[in-house]
Design an enzyme around this catalytic site. Structure first.
Site, PDB file in Angstrom:
ATOM      1  N   GLY A  82      -5.436  10.284   5.134  1.00 48.66           N
ATOM      2  CA  GLY A  82      -5.361  10.950   3.837  1.00 48.66           C
ATOM      3  C   GLY A  82      -3.975  11.457   3.489  1.00 48.66           C
ATOM      4  N   HIS A 122      -8.254   9.036   1.192  1.00 51.29           N
ATOM      5  CA  HIS A 122      -8.179   9.829  -0.033  1.00 51.29           C
ATOM      6  C   HIS A 122      -6.770  10.326  -0.328  1.00 51.29           C
ATOM      7  CE1 HIS A 122      -7.774  13.675   2.180  1.00 51.29           C
ATOM      8  NE2 HIS A 122      -8.535  13.062   3.082  1.00 51.29           N
ATOM      9  N   ASP A 123      -6.422  10.369  -1.593  1.00 53.73           N
ATOM     10  CA  ASP A 123      -5.200  10.996  -2.103  1.00 53.73           C
ATOM     11  C   ASP A 123      -3.914  10.335  -1.626  1.00 53.73           C
ATOM     12  OD1 ASP A 123      -6.457  13.340  -3.556  1.00 53.73           O
ATOM     13  OD2 ASP A 123      -7.208  13.719  -1.535  1.00 53.73           O
TER      14      ASP A 123
END
Length: 256
Positions: free
Chosen positions: A138, A120-121
């Site tokens: 992440g 994520h991100d």
């Protein structure tokens, strides 16, 4: 005109451009946008929140914009943005963003080989090559034209500079400054990425300046002293500025 296998599922709210090929057993969720001239081979899943550009190729088993593997994720409305002319080989998994940044981003002209995971991100730049089974945690940032070999483990929040070569099987939890080779265990500086720099057209003068910059970085215990010496002894070229600014802005410390 799109070519969609009768064995594929496309949600009626999905927005699909022109001249895409969607193979059998693909699944395209709602709240997805796919541009033009993309190829989805069999069994590709395009999850909620995907934003896909043009001329991308997705091989079998890929899962794009998957729910983040982050226990802090509470179902917030986030996305996964993918640019143009990328190739995602078999079983590549890319998570969408969380409330932290709101999106995961992949640039243009990237090759992600079999079984790569992007959490994520993350923000991945352009013209990247990422080898088989590499795992990116992440909120990692990878700058343009980096090459990351197979089975590399990248800790969350790390930044990887441009034009680097990360050797296969390396694992690290500090930032990797630009233009270098990193490898061994524990991960450490292994010299300039000379082959990569020459292939990218860097002049001998620029390469020599980068050699000197990293000599200064490794000749002093304190990074602040190294940066001061670089500023004093070397010209302020874009390449030297990139090295200095990268080191100064590093929050995790740089590999040396």
């Amino acid at each position: 005109m799109n070519t969609i296998s009768p064995l594929a599922y496309v949600h009626p709210e999905a927005q699909i451009g022109d001249n895409n090929t969607i193979g059998p057993f693909c699944y395209i969720d709602r709240n997805t946008v796919i541009g033009d001239n993309n190829l989805l081979q069999n069994s590709v899943t395009i999850n909620y929140g995907a934003r896909i550009g043009n001329h991308n190729e997705f091989f079998a088993g890929g899962s794009i914009s998957a729910k983040p593997q982050d226990l802090k994720f509470q179902g917030e409305d986030t996305i996964c943005e993918i640019g143009d002319y990328n190739s995602f080989r078999e079983n590549v998994n890319i998570s969408r963003g969380t409330a932290s940044k709101g999106s995961t981003k992949i640039g243009n002209h990237c090759l992600l080989m079999e079984n790569v995971h992007v959490a994520h991100d993350c923000v991945l730049g352009n013209n990247l090559i990422i080898g088989n089974s590499t795992k990116i945690a992440g909120e990692v940032i990878i700058d343009d034209k980096a090459i990351i070999s197979a089975s590399v483990l990248i800790h969350q929040f790390c930044r990887v500079g441009g034009y680097v070569m990360i050797q296969g099987g390396t694992r690290f939890s500090m930032d990797v400054p630009p233009y270098i080779i990193v490898g061994k265990e524990p991960a450490r500086f292994c010299g300039l990425n000379l082959v990569g720099l020459r292939r990218r057209g860097f002049s001998p003068e620029t390469i020599n300046q980068l050699h000197e910059a990293y000599r200064l970085i490794h000749s002093r215990a304190l990074l602040e002293e190294s940066i001061a010496a670089i500023r004093e002894q070397l010209p302020a070229t874009p390449e030297i500025d990139y090295v200095v600014n990268f080191a100064k802005s590093s929050k995790r410390g740089i590999i040396r």
